[in-house]
Design a protein around this motif. Structure first.
Motif, mmCIF file in Angstrom:
data_model
loop_
_atom_site.group_PDB
_atom_site.id
_atom_site.type_symbol
_atom_site.label_atom_id
_atom_site.label_comp_id
_atom_site.label_asym_id
_atom_site.label_seq_id
_atom_site.Cartn_x
_atom_site.Cartn_y
_atom_site.Cartn_z
ATOM 1 N N UNK A 144 19.822 -4.742 -23.489
ATOM 2 C CA UNK A 144 20.112 -5.176 -22.122
ATOM 3 C C UNK A 144 20.259 -3.962 -21.221
ATOM 4 N N UNK A 145 19.857 -4.154 -19.959
ATOM 5 C CA UNK A 145 19.899 -3.071 -18.987
ATOM 6 C C UNK A 145 20.387 -3.618 -17.653
ATOM 7 N N UNK A 146 20.977 -2.719 -16.886
ATOM 8 C CA UNK A 146 21.526 -3.068 -15.578
ATOM 9 C C UNK A 146 20.788 -2.280 -14.510
ATOM 10 N N UNK A 147 20.306 -2.956 -13.469
ATOM 11 C CA UNK A 147 19.739 -2.292 -12.289
ATOM 12 C C UNK A 147 20.784 -2.310 -11.187
ATOM 13 N N UNK A 148 20.823 -1.243 -10.398
ATOM 14 C CA UNK A 148 21.834 -1.163 -9.347
ATOM 15 C C UNK A 148 21.313 -0.325 -8.186
ATOM 16 N N UNK A 149 21.970 -0.476 -7.053
ATOM 17 C CA UNK A 149 21.747 0.410 -5.913
ATOM 18 C C UNK A 149 23.090 0.943 -5.455
ATOM 19 N N UNK A 178 14.838 -4.655 7.462
ATOM 20 C CA UNK A 178 14.527 -5.535 6.331
ATOM 21 C C UNK A 178 15.760 -5.563 5.437
ATOM 22 N N UNK A 179 16.449 -6.687 5.434
ATOM 23 C CA UNK A 179 17.734 -6.774 4.732
ATOM 24 C C UNK A 179 17.725 -7.726 3.550
ATOM 25 N N UNK A 180 16.641 -8.491 3.350
ATOM 26 C CA UNK A 180 16.650 -9.521 2.323
ATOM 27 C C UNK A 180 15.371 -9.470 1.508
ATOM 28 N N UNK A 181 15.505 -9.450 0.188
ATOM 29 C CA UNK A 181 14.376 -9.566 -0.729
ATOM 30 C C UNK A 181 14.794 -10.441 -1.897
ATOM 31 N N UNK A 182 13.828 -11.125 -2.491
ATOM 32 C CA UNK A 182 14.093 -11.972 -3.657
ATOM 33 C C UNK A 182 12.814 -12.082 -4.476
ATOM 34 N N UNK A 183 12.936 -12.017 -5.802
ATOM 35 C CA UNK A 183 11.803 -12.139 -6.701
ATOM 36 C C UNK A 183 11.715 -13.561 -7.237
ATOM 37 N N UNK A 184 10.489 -14.080 -7.320
ATOM 38 C CA UNK A 184 10.260 -15.403 -7.890
ATOM 39 C C UNK A 184 10.602 -15.363 -9.374
ATOM 40 N N UNK A 233 19.691 -1.824 1.454
ATOM 41 C CA UNK A 233 20.349 -3.059 1.864
ATOM 42 C C UNK A 233 20.297 -4.162 0.817
ATOM 43 N N UNK A 234 19.306 -4.150 -0.082
ATOM 44 C CA UNK A 234 19.207 -5.234 -1.056
ATOM 45 C C UNK A 234 18.445 -4.757 -2.281
ATOM 46 N N UNK A 235 18.597 -5.538 -3.348
ATOM 47 C CA UNK A 235 18.015 -5.233 -4.654
ATOM 48 C C UNK A 235 17.456 -6.505 -5.260
ATOM 49 N N UNK A 236 16.296 -6.404 -5.914
ATOM 50 C CA UNK A 236 15.707 -7.543 -6.620
ATOM 51 C C UNK A 236 14.998 -7.029 -7.864
ATOM 52 N N UNK A 237 14.951 -7.876 -8.894
ATOM 53 C CA UNK A 237 14.341 -7.517 -10.176
ATOM 54 C C UNK A 237 13.275 -8.543 -10.510
ATOM 55 N N UNK A 238 12.118 -8.075 -10.963
ATOM 56 C CA UNK A 238 11.031 -8.984 -11.315
ATOM 57 C C UNK A 238 11.396 -9.813 -12.540
ATOM 58 N N UNK A 239 10.734 -10.956 -12.685
ATOM 59 C CA UNK A 239 11.066 -11.877 -13.775
ATOM 60 C C UNK A 239 10.771 -11.292 -15.147
ATOM 61 N N UNK A 259 15.232 -1.313 2.482
ATOM 62 C CA UNK A 259 15.860 -0.185 3.138
ATOM 63 C C UNK A 259 16.602 -0.495 4.414
ATOM 64 N N UNK A 260 16.713 -1.778 4.771
ATOM 65 C CA UNK A 260 17.462 -2.079 5.985
ATOM 66 C C UNK A 260 16.816 -1.482 7.210
#
Length: 887
Positions: free
Chosen positions: A652-657, A404-410, A687-693, A702-703
């Motif tokens: 403001x805040x930053x999310x990261x992996x 699983x390499x791709x995620x995206x939040x609406x 493998x990827x990161x997404x943040x809710x609206x 986790x790839x």
């Protein structure tokens, strides 16, 4: 001292067990393994949120389909997601997480009464943990059980008092543990010869906790860890000639309920029957001890490979590659068959917990065949619940078979889109924990996903280089499939007004699509593409022009180039580059984001491989600040600014992996390590990161572990942790060797004050009015005097423009506190490593008589003064410092 263990002719290991025998003892005291009513988990597990962690795991999607799925009770499953063990209440739509492993869990087992769960992992510092499944409490942790390799197989005895583990190393080690005792060592252990193959399955004899069996693809080994040691001989190989027909590879083994036989399933659809090999002249062995097991029969069961073999009460149960579950009596005669051919190869079968015996019932009384309901898991990541009193079965879970390499939040709804390399695309409601829509793309895997800002479309980039623009609800194509990339798509993004769609691929090309109207429908068409980089592209980013509302596009590559494209001047098949800027000298840039607007000046934020974060002016691309980033084992791989929170709109805040962690960072960034936090999310790589609206959740993919984790954000806990770290300069003092009271700090003060005196003149006879500042031009000299040698490309003196936008004036001096911050943020995060020095000598040195790389002191000084940065050669303070180098 551990007892001696030896081999004997019948695949058995004998050894003497030391230590008292008695009731099972745990951290909870003596117990008799009581039965608990249905739903006991729901009442014991904590329901309150974690108030002290900046981010906490709240849901896990997907599971490790190479491991078994266990039925704890009807509607309650237990399985593994990466490094977490999940107890999933399917009926109540809740999950309980057993977290304690730092590495991915490699194996698990469950006691007969479902009270105890034992898990183990592979990797650095592997652990074996025994959990109380009713409360989620780890009651025993075994450290250093198989250091250097970890555990590949584990089993728990019928009475739940003993564990057996098998290491995953080249030379495997088998250990028996009495986990209810405080002993740090196993009660017995033995090393296996490599000729027995890689043993990856083990199970106890349910009628005798002192016996267990393991198997590889080619060898079956029986163990007995009580009694006197037997003579050592080599066990014979089971070959084709043994029965005159193909045996196939061994899959799983089980002890027969008749107390003397054992069974092993094979890939040829056959079952090998093992029986006790008795000494000549003895009708019965004393105390029933085994002196060896011998293969007596090879029973053809079916043509398909057997993947699961187990004994259940008075039945033998098998599962195969076709999805069939078959029940046999003790003579291997077929009793029943459940066919689930569409499910794929069976990975595990787990039956519901046995009902309590009625009063006065005898456990040895004969009962008619009645199979309990069971949970079926397949290697294709599907979990089924089978009701045995009919033909009904229901699909409990269907997850990704590949990475699983791709995620995206609406951007407006609580929806999460997930894509995998098997072509599975799922849209999930992460508030209601429900699947909304799914679709399979059979021809290629999904590599990246992105919603448009309005949430009407979902763009997907595939491993075959195609791009699909889908309707966000129906997941149907909205326009033609684009095939303009020659390699897998790695990044895909929409502009703020959806006017443009941009992609990057593995062939280092950026491709842009422009919105058009076709038949009164909004669609996109190919505009242009460009091989703008010569190394992998790490990020593409849309923004907004500072003097208007037109979109702007940037890309960042491992070639250290930050490229901005002129979209307004681009035309069909011609993508125009507006500006190229080299952002690093030695480090590799890894990710890119727009920095929040804290002042009138706009910045672009980057993170590099040396744990540094840099701010570049959004217009001139001049590096304005270099700051120490999070240092949690590996550099930042991806980062995303959290949307403004309704509770804290001014912050403001930053999310990261990173490679294996997910974290949060308080902004503005200043290098304070207490303003960031990180937790292990995917030990084998995120493998990827997404943040809710609404900024309440962070999602990580986790790839290769085929899971997606949902993390709830607690910004108050993050702020509290930053406050506890100290204010003003306190956190930075702690980063200096010895702190504020150490020798290093005093030396730094001395150099700082010396430069103050030097700037006013050493030979000045009158009284000096020494200030708290030094000129900016002296910063490199003091840095080099402290052992940090920045190049001129570091541009440390660019802080003179830090107030120019607001005041129109340049900063010309710096105080000690700001100098310490500058030093902390610019110096190497972990100091100068020996590996770096050796690499420099490989380039600059020559071979001496011993074959070592060396260089002359004079040559080195000449290189430093004449061949390095030119301003360094003309700076007399730097030359003096260079001459003090001790070689």
């Amino acid at each position: 001292m551990l007892p001696d263990l030896t081999w004997n002719h019948g695949y058995s290991i004998h050894g003497e067990s030391k230590g008292p025998c008695g009731k099972v003892r745990t951290a909870l005291g003596h117990h008799a393994l009581p039965r608990y009513p249905r739903g006991f988990w729901r009442s014991l597990f904590p329901t309150t949120k974690n108030l002290f962690s900046p981010q906490s795991l709240s849901w896990a999607l997907g599971y490790n389909s190479s491991l078994a799925v266990h039925s704890m009770e009807d509607g309650m499953l237990l399985y593994v997601c990466a490094h977490t063990v999940v107890i999933h209440d399917v009926l109540g739509s809740r999950q309980y997480h057993l977290q304690g492993h730092a590495n991915a869990v490699s194996c698990l087992c469950v006691s007969e009464d479902r009270r105890w769960v034992a898990t183990a992992d592979q990797g650095p510092d592997p652990l074996v943990i025994v959990w109380d499944a009713f409360s989620g409490i780890p009651v025993r942790t075994i450290f250093g059980s198989h250091t250097g390799s970890g555990v590949c197989a584990i089993a728990i005895s019928q009475d739940a008092k003993c564990l057996v583990t098998i290491s995953a190393g080249m030379v495997q080690r088998v250990c028996v543990w009495r986990w209810t005792y405080p002993d740090e060592s196993p009660v017995c252990d033995v090393e296996l010869s490599p000729q027995f193959g890689f043993q990856d399955f083990v199970i106890f004899n349910p009628q005798n906790p002192n016996e267990f069996v393991s198997n590889s693809k080619t060898q079956v080994i029986f163990y007995l860890w009580t009694g006197e040691p037997a003579p050592s001989t080599d066990p014979p190989l089971l070959s084709r000639q043994t029965f005159g027909s193909a045996v196939g590879h061994f899959t799983q083994s089980a002890f027969h309920f008749n107390a003397t036989q054992a069974l092993t399933g094979t890939s040829a659809g056959k079952v090998v029957v093992w029986d006790v090999e008795r000494k000549r002249g003895l009708a019965k062995e004393p105390q029933g001890r085994l002196h060896g097991m011998k293969a007596t029969k090879l029973v053809p069961m079916q043509e398909e490979s057997l993947t699961v073999l187990m004994a259940l009460e008075s039945c033998i149960v098998t599962g195969d590659v076709r999805g069939q579950v078959k029940f046999y009596n003790g003579h291997l005669q077929l009793l029943a068959c459940y066919d689930h051919s569409g499910a794929g190869p069976i990975r595990s079968i787990s039956f519901s917990k046995a009902p309590a015996d009625p009063p006065g019932a005898s456990s040895t009384s004969s009962q008619p065949f009645t199979a309990r309901n069971f949970i079926l898991s397949t290697s294709g990541a599907t979990v089924l619940r089978v009701v045995t009193d009919g033909t009904d079965f229901e699909k409990v879970m269907e997850e990704a078979k590949k990475a699983v390499t791709a995620i995206a939040c609406h951007p407006r709804q609580a929806w999460l889109a997930m894509g995998s390399h098997c072509g599975l695309l799922k849209v999930w409601d992460y508030q209601q924990h429900q699947l909304l829509m799914s679709r399979i793309f059979p021809n290629a895997g999904i590599q990246c996903l992105s919603y448009d800002p309005a949430g009407s479309f979902l763009a997907a980039g595939f491993t075959d280089g195609t791009v699909h623009v889908l309707d966000a609800i129906s997941l149907l194509l909205c326009c033609e499939v684009f095939r303009f990339s020659r390699g897998p798509i790695t990044h895909i993004h929409f502009s703020h007004d959806s006017e443009y769609l941009a992609t990057a691929d593995e062939k280092y090309a950026v491709t842009v699509y422009k919105r058009v109207l076709q038949n009164e429908r909004r669609c996109w068409e190919h505009l242009a593409g460009l091989h703008s980089h010569y190394k992998p592209i790490r990020s593409i980013l849309f923004g907004i022009q500072l003097d208007g509302s037109e979109p702007r596009l940037l890309s960042l590559g491992e070639d250290r180039q930050l490229i901005e494209y002129d979209l307004s001047s681009s035309s069909k098949d011609q993508l125009v580059v507006l500006h190229r800027h080299r952002v690093e000298q030695a480090a590799v840039p890894l990710c890119l984001a727009w920095y929040p607007q804290f002042s009138t000046e706009s910045f672009i934020l980057t993170a590099n491989s040396c744990y540094k974060m840099k701010l570049y002016n959004a217009t001139t691309k001049m590096c304005r600040k270099t700051l120490l980033g999070p240092t949690y084992g590996s550099p930042l791989e991806k980062m995303q600014i959290l949307p403004k929170s309704a509770a804290q709109p001014q912050k403001h805040y930053l999310a990261y992996i990173t490679k294996d962690k997910v974290g949060l960072q308080i902004m503005p960034i200043d290098g304070n390590p207490h303003k960031s936090s990180a937790f292990i999310c995917h030990p084998d790589g995120a493998s990827d990161l997404a943040v809710s609206y609404d900024a309440r959740c962070i999602f990580t993919a986790g790839g290769s572990d085929r899971t997606v984790l949902k993390w709830e954000v607690n910004l108050n806990a993050l702020e509290a942790a930053a406050s506890l770290g100290g204010e003003d300069l306190v956190p930075f003092y702690r980063l200096l060797e010895g702190g504020q009271d150490g020798e290093f700090f005093r030396e730094l003060e001395d150099y700082f004050y010396y430069v103050q005196l030097h700037s006013y003149g050493i030979d000045m006879p009158e009284t000096r009015q020494v200030s708290k500042y030094i000129p900016l031009e002296e910063i490199p000299s003091v840095m080099r005097a402290m052992g940090f040698y920045p190049s001129e490309e570091e541009q440390m003196c660019n802080i003179k423009f830090s107030e120019y936008v607001d005041t129109g004036e340049q900063v010309t001096k710096i105080n000690l506190g700001d100098f310490i911050k500058l030093y902390i943020n610019h110096r190497p995060a972990f100091g100068l490593s020996m590996k770096t020095i050796q690499r420099a000598f490989q380039v600059l040195g020559y071979d001496n008589e011993n074959g070592d790389k060396v260089t002359d002191r004079g040559d080195l000084l000449s290189l430093l003064q004449c061949r390095g940065d030119q301003p360094l050669a003309g700076n007399k303070h730097c030359v003096q410092i260079s001459q003090d180098i001790r070689l």
